[in-house]
Scaffold this motif. Structure first.
Motif, PDB file in Angstrom:
ATOM      1  N   LEU A 174     -10.961  13.040   4.225  1.00 26.88           N
ATOM      2  CA  LEU A 174     -10.070  12.239   5.055  1.00 26.88           C
ATOM      3  C   LEU A 174      -8.893  11.795   4.196  1.00 26.88           C
ATOM      4  CD1 LEU A 174      -9.321  10.555   7.603  1.00 26.88           C
ATOM      5  CD2 LEU A 174     -10.812   8.749   6.688  1.00 26.88           C
ATOM      6  N   VAL A 175      -7.677  12.080   4.648  1.00 29.64           N
ATOM      7  CA  VAL A 175      -6.470  11.689   3.918  1.00 29.64           C
ATOM      8  C   VAL A 175      -5.791  10.548   4.677  1.00 29.64           C
ATOM      9  CG1 VAL A 175      -4.199  12.399   3.066  1.00 29.64           C
ATOM     10  CG2 VAL A 175      -6.143  13.988   2.958  1.00 29.64           C
ATOM     11  N   GLY A 176      -5.557   9.443   3.983  1.00 27.23           N
ATOM     12  CA  GLY A 176      -4.824   8.325   4.560  1.00 27.23           C
ATOM     13  C   GLY A 176      -3.338   8.492   4.325  1.00 27.23           C
ATOM     14  N   ALA A 177      -2.614   8.814   5.395  1.00 23.22           N
ATOM     15  CA  ALA A 177      -1.153   8.868   5.357  1.00 23.22           C
ATOM     16  C   ALA A 177      -0.646   7.871   6.385  1.00 23.22           C
ATOM     17  CB  ALA A 177      -0.660  10.277   5.668  1.00 23.22           C
ATOM     18  N   ASP A 178      -1.341   6.725   6.466  1.00 21.12           N
ATOM     19  CA  ASP A 178      -1.148   5.769   7.549  1.00 21.12           C
ATOM     20  C   ASP A 178      -0.422   4.501   7.117  1.00 21.12           C
ATOM     21  OD1 ASP A 178      -3.424   5.286   6.025  1.00 21.12           O
ATOM     22  OD2 ASP A 178      -4.619   4.530   7.683  1.00 21.12           O
ATOM     23  N   GLY A 179       0.434   4.601   6.116  1.00 16.51           N
ATOM     24  CA  GLY A 179       1.376   3.549   5.814  1.00 16.51           C
ATOM     25  C   GLY A 179       0.865   2.411   4.957  1.00 16.51           C
ATOM     26  N   ARG A 180       1.736   1.423   4.783  1.00 16.56           N
ATOM     27  CA  ARG A 180       1.472   0.319   3.855  1.00 16.56           C
ATOM     28  C   ARG A 180       0.275  -0.530   4.268  1.00 16.56           C
ATOM     29  NH1 ARG A 180       7.028  -1.712   1.187  1.00 16.56           N
ATOM     30  NH2 ARG A 180       8.180   0.243   1.266  1.00 16.56           N
ATOM     31  N   ASN A 285       8.753  -5.260   0.537  1.00 17.17           N
ATOM     32  CA  ASN A 285       7.712  -5.699  -0.389  1.00 17.17           C
ATOM     33  C   ASN A 285       7.281  -4.530  -1.258  1.00 17.17           C
ATOM     34  OD1 ASN A 285       6.318  -4.186   1.500  1.00 17.17           O
ATOM     35  ND2 ASN A 285       4.595  -5.572   1.644  1.00 17.17           N
ATOM     36  N   LEU A 286       6.580  -4.854  -2.310  1.00 15.53           N
ATOM     37  CA  LEU A 286       5.959  -3.851  -3.176  1.00 15.53           C
ATOM     38  C   LEU A 286       4.460  -3.912  -2.919  1.00 15.53           C
ATOM     39  CD1 LEU A 286       6.058  -1.860  -5.648  1.00 15.53           C
ATOM     40  CD2 LEU A 286       5.610  -3.869  -7.077  1.00 15.53           C
ATOM     41  N   THR A 287       3.857  -2.781  -2.601  1.00 13.65           N
ATOM     42  CA  THR A 287       2.418  -2.744  -2.393  1.00 13.65           C
ATOM     43  C   THR A 287       1.858  -1.456  -2.990  1.00 13.65           C
ATOM     44  OG1 THR A 287       0.645  -2.657  -0.722  1.00 13.65           O
ATOM     45  CG2 THR A 287       2.815  -1.885  -0.031  1.00 13.65           C
ATOM     46  N   LEU A 288       0.977  -1.607  -3.967  1.00 14.92           N
ATOM     47  CA  LEU A 288       0.401  -0.472  -4.689  1.00 14.92           C
ATOM     48  C   LEU A 288      -1.109  -0.472  -4.521  1.00 14.92           C
ATOM     49  CD1 LEU A 288       2.377  -0.794  -8.058  1.00 14.92           C
ATOM     50  CD2 LEU A 288       2.931   0.666  -6.097  1.00 14.92           C
ATOM     51  N   ALA A 289      -1.651   0.667  -4.119  1.00  8.03           N
ATOM     52  CA  ALA A 289      -3.101   0.809  -4.048  1.00  8.03           C
ATOM     53  C   ALA A 289      -3.663   0.867  -5.461  1.00  8.03           C
ATOM     54  CB  ALA A 289      -3.473   2.070  -3.283  1.00  8.03           C
ATOM     55  N   GLU A 290      -4.743   0.128  -5.709  1.00  6.90           N
ATOM     56  CA  GLU A 290      -5.340   0.135  -7.047  1.00  6.90           C
ATOM     57  C   GLU A 290      -5.967   1.488  -7.376  1.00  6.90           C
ATOM     58  OE1 GLU A 290      -8.001  -3.193  -7.340  1.00  6.90           O
ATOM     59  OE2 GLU A 290      -6.363  -4.549  -7.860  1.00  6.90           O
ATOM     60  N   ARG A 291      -6.365   2.219  -6.350  1.00  6.83           N
ATOM     61  CA  ARG A 291      -6.867   3.582  -6.518  1.00  6.83           C
ATOM     62  C   ARG A 291      -6.266   4.454  -5.424  1.00  6.83           C
ATOM     63  NH1 ARG A 291     -12.089   3.775  -4.957  1.00  6.83           N
ATOM     64  NH2 ARG A 291     -12.110   1.641  -4.155  1.00  6.83           N
ATOM     65  N   LEU A 299      -5.350   9.067  -0.627  1.00  6.62           N
ATOM     66  CA  LEU A 299      -4.189   8.406  -0.042  1.00  6.62           C
ATOM     67  C   LEU A 299      -2.903   9.103  -0.471  1.00  6.62           C
ATOM     68  CD1 LEU A 299      -5.106   4.664  -0.790  1.00  6.62           C
ATOM     69  CD2 LEU A 299      -5.725   6.027   1.234  1.00  6.62           C
ATOM     70  N   VAL A 300      -1.943   9.165   0.443  1.00  6.33           N
ATOM     71  CA  VAL A 300      -0.617   9.698   0.119  1.00  6.33           C
ATOM     72  C   VAL A 300       0.450   8.795   0.712  1.00  6.33           C
ATOM     73  CG1 VAL A 300      -1.413  12.102   0.008  1.00  6.33           C
ATOM     74  CG2 VAL A 300      -0.500  11.192   2.161  1.00  6.33           C
ATOM     75  N   GLY A 301       1.665   8.896   0.176  1.00  7.30           N
ATOM     76  CA  GLY A 301       2.802   8.168   0.725  1.00  7.30           C
ATOM     77  C   GLY A 301       2.649   6.667   0.615  1.00  7.30           C
ATOM     78  N   ASP A 302       3.148   5.955   1.637  1.00  8.27           N
ATOM     79  CA  ASP A 302       3.123   4.498   1.602  1.00  8.27           C
ATOM     80  C   ASP A 302       1.710   3.939   1.587  1.00  8.27           C
ATOM     81  OD1 ASP A 302       5.844   4.426   1.559  1.00  8.27           O
ATOM     82  OD2 ASP A 302       6.111   3.545   3.540  1.00  8.27           O
ATOM     83  N   ALA A 303       0.727   4.708   2.018  1.00 11.52           N
ATOM     84  CA  ALA A 303      -0.660   4.252   1.918  1.00 11.52           C
ATOM     85  C   ALA A 303      -1.067   4.075   0.461  1.00 11.52           C
ATOM     86  CB  ALA A 303      -1.599   5.243   2.605  1.00 11.52           C
ATOM     87  N   ALA A 304      -0.421   4.825  -0.439  1.00  7.47           N
ATOM     88  CA  ALA A 304      -0.707   4.723  -1.869  1.00  7.47           C
ATOM     89  C   ALA A 304       0.284   3.823  -2.590  1.00  7.47           C
ATOM     90  CB  ALA A 304      -0.698   6.117  -2.513  1.00  7.47           C
ATOM     91  N   HIS A 305       1.552   3.823  -2.147  1.00  4.77           N
ATOM     92  CA  HIS A 305       2.597   3.069  -2.866  1.00  4.77           C
ATOM     93  C   HIS A 305       3.777   2.798  -1.949  1.00  4.77           C
ATOM     94  CE1 HIS A 305       3.948   7.210  -2.981  1.00  4.77           C
ATOM     95  NE2 HIS A 305       2.941   7.518  -3.765  1.00  4.77           N
ATOM     96  N   GLY A 306       3.931   1.552  -1.542  1.00  2.00           N
ATOM     97  CA  GLY A 306       5.103   1.139  -0.778  1.00  2.00           C
ATOM     98  C   GLY A 306       6.102   0.523  -1.730  1.00  2.00           C
ATOM     99  N   VAL A 307       7.313   1.080  -1.796  1.00  2.00           N
ATOM    100  CA  VAL A 307       8.262   0.697  -2.843  1.00  2.00           C
ATOM    101  C   VAL A 307       9.556   0.169  -2.242  1.00  2.00           C
ATOM    102  CG1 VAL A 307       7.293   2.421  -4.401  1.00  2.00           C
ATOM    103  CG2 VAL A 307       9.272   3.026  -2.995  1.00  2.00           C
ATOM    104  N   HIS A 308      10.379  -0.445  -3.096  1.00  2.00           N
ATOM    105  CA  HIS A 308      11.703  -0.925  -2.690  1.00  2.00           C
ATOM    106  C   HIS A 308      12.603   0.285  -2.423  1.00  2.00           C
ATOM    107  CE1 HIS A 308      15.506  -3.096  -2.707  1.00  2.00           C
ATOM    108  NE2 HIS A 308      14.834  -4.239  -2.718  1.00  2.00           N
ATOM    109  N   PRO A 309      13.459   0.207  -1.386  1.00  2.00           N
ATOM    110  CA  PRO A 309      14.312   1.366  -1.065  1.00  2.00           C
ATOM    111  C   PRO A 309      15.529   1.499  -1.970  1.00  2.00           C
ATOM    112  CG  PRO A 309      14.783  -0.432   0.442  1.00  2.00           C
ATOM    113  CD  PRO A 309      13.617  -0.890  -0.418  1.00  2.00           C
ATOM    114  N   ILE A 310      15.541   0.808  -3.092  1.00  2.00           N
ATOM    115  CA  ILE A 310      16.730   0.706  -3.922  1.00  2.00           C
ATOM    116  C   ILE A 310      17.289   2.063  -4.343  1.00  2.00           C
ATOM    117  CG2 ILE A 310      15.535   0.576  -6.162  1.00  2.00           C
ATOM    118  CD1 ILE A 310      17.484  -1.759  -6.840  1.00  2.00           C
ATOM    119  N   ALA A 311      16.443   3.058  -4.540  1.00  4.54           N
ATOM    120  CA  ALA A 311      16.932   4.377  -4.952  1.00  4.54           C
ATOM    121  C   ALA A 311      16.590   5.453  -3.929  1.00  4.54           C
ATOM    122  CB  ALA A 311      16.356   4.748  -6.312  1.00  4.54           C
ATOM    123  N   GLY A 312      16.153   5.040  -2.743  1.00  6.80           N
ATOM    124  CA  GLY A 312      15.841   5.999  -1.692  1.00  6.80           C
ATOM    125  C   GLY A 312      14.711   6.941  -2.034  1.00  6.80           C
ATOM    126  N   GLN A 313      13.743   6.456  -2.822  1.00  2.00           N
ATOM    127  CA  GLN A 313      12.704   7.352  -3.332  1.00  2.00           C
ATOM    128  C   GLN A 313      11.385   7.300  -2.555  1.00  2.00           C
ATOM    129  OE1 GLN A 313      12.890   9.730  -5.839  1.00  2.00           O
ATOM    130  NE2 GLN A 313      15.071   9.317  -5.620  1.00  2.00           N
TER     131      GLN A 313
END
Length: 419
Positions: A174-180, A285-291, A299-313
């Motif tokens: 099961l892959v979580g691609a379901d956001g922050r 906000n900044l939200t990082l999955a510990e694993r 986990l992929v994408g924002d489910a793993a790491h929600g970041v600031h849009p400062i560099a559009g990354q």
């Protein structure tokens, strides 16, 4: 390690799919296509209806695609049809300043002509990218629109997921691609760390009088950064990060007053500006999955790491996850391994987590460094940007990092190669 045992278990237990992906935004479908092209059976549980975001109307939402991300889309067979609607990013200008006072004397000037690829990336509207991914899944991936994953339980060599319509599906992974606010991560016991920025992003598109020549601008202001990103024609997308209290007041303004607040920040280098579509806003906000992994879960994408849009990354980081996870899974499958085994998933986490965490924290640090009015820090920032800009090898290194070309090792999809 004895890999014979997983093979025996796999033969004795059938599942509905090899992979079930929770989340039908952008990363989920991209991963589904990469895996399906390599012969795996994939389903995507997509909480939105099938026609979500698939309309033709321009709404201003767009993404800065790094070169590596564009190559992944090419490897998936999508870029040829997307290219006519994409805008090359040829240059990036990054400066700091105060609204109404103009930019500071020093800044960073990135020119794609300085690297062999000749460009830094592309801008592409959400409506074109989402529609292309949705169309490409037809006949290749089992798309489950209007359904979300509401429960999950690892069962030996499989995981059973409950869907919002009462059905259950079994898969190897099961892959979580379901956001922050990932339900997959929460149910797997994966904790998150992070903090609020006290900023809100205001997103819109503007038409302007003069051509942008494919140049993206990043202005660092005391209350937050403003990105002006080129779209096809005399049009740009803006991502304006503003202090929360001020942003909430700006959100409520009518269009004419919104533009009156924006203009001193935007400047007059593109002539007169006017809104070209609706406005959007979202808290930062900044939200990082510990694993990034748990038994039968990745986990992929924002489910793993929600970041600031400062560099559009944000999307680019997610597509890096897609490329690495797909490569790890396909390689394991070809070796006869259990694709959802802990040892296989650990390879994905070890490959992706250091890079993603470093970039997330780097953007966090840049935002903290620039989003203040401290005069001493302002002088230090000016000198620092001027120093980087004056050293060509250092400047080119930053450009290659932003273009997604410095990941080591580089997964095949990010080089434009199929798995």
């Amino acid at each position: 390690m004895d890999i014979a045992r997983p093979k025996v278990i796999l033969r004795s237990m059938r599942t509905d799919f090899d992979i079930l992906i929770a989340g039908g935004g952008l990363n989920g479908p991209a991963l589904a296509l990469a895996l399906a092209d390599a012969g795996l059976s994939v389903a995507v549980a997509d909480a939105r209806p099938a026609d979500a975001r698939a309309g033709d109307a321009f709404d201003g939402r767009a993404y800065a695609l790094a070169l590596a991300s564009q190559r992944l889309l090419s490897a998936l067979g999508l870029w040829r049809d997307l290219a006519p609607n994409a805008q090359e990013i040829r240059k990036v200008e990054a400066t700091q300043g105060v609204p109404g006072e103009g930019a500071g004397p020093f800044g960073l000037h990135f020119d794609g002509a300085e690297i062999e690829e000749g460009r830094l990336g592309y801008m592409l509207e959400d409506r074109f990218l989402y529609r292309a991914l949705l169309a490409a899944m037809q006949g290749r991936v089992t798309h489950l629109p209007g359904l979300s994953v509401t429960g999950q339980e690892a069962e030996g060599a499989a995981i059973r997921a409950s869907l919002s319509d009462g059905r259950s599906i079994t898969a190897r992974l099961l892959v979580g691609a379901d956001g922050r606010q990932s339900g997959v991560a929460a149910r797997a016991g994966i904790r998150r760390i992070g903090h609020d920025y006290g900023q809100i992003a205001l997103v819109a598109a503007v038409d302007h009088e003069l051509p942008h020549h494919g140049t993206a601008h990043q202005y660092f202001m005391p209350t937050g950064p403003l990105a002006i990103l080129p779209l096809p024609g005399n049009r740009s997308s803006i991502v304006w990060s503003e202090a929360e209290a001020s942003a909430r007041a700006i959100i409520e303004l009518p269009d004419a007053d919104f533009l009156a607040v924006l203009r001193p920040r935007f400047g007059d280098f593109l002539g007169e500006i006017r809104l070209a579509g609706p406005r959007f806003s979202y808290p930062l906000n900044l939200t990082l999955a510990e694993r990034y992994v748990a038994p039968r879960v990745a986990l992929v994408g924002d489910a793993a790491h929600g970041v600031h849009p400062i560099a559009g990354q944000g999307l680019n980081l997610g597509l890096r996850d897609v490329a690495v996870l797909a490569e790890v899974i396909v390689a394991a499958r070809r070796r006869g391994e259990d694709i959802g085994a802990d040892t296989v998933l650990a390879r994905y986490q070890d490959w992706r987590r250091p890079d993603a965490t470093a970039l997330a924290l780097g953007m966090d640090g840049v935002n903290a460094l620039f989003s203040n009015a401290n005069p001493l820090l302002r002088t230090a920032r000016e000198l620092g940007m001027g120093l980087v800009d004056a050293i060509p090898p250092l400047r080119r290194g930053f450009m290659r990092q932003a273009a997604g070309l410095s990941l080591d090792p580089m997964p095949r999809l990010l080089t434009g190669q199929r798995l």
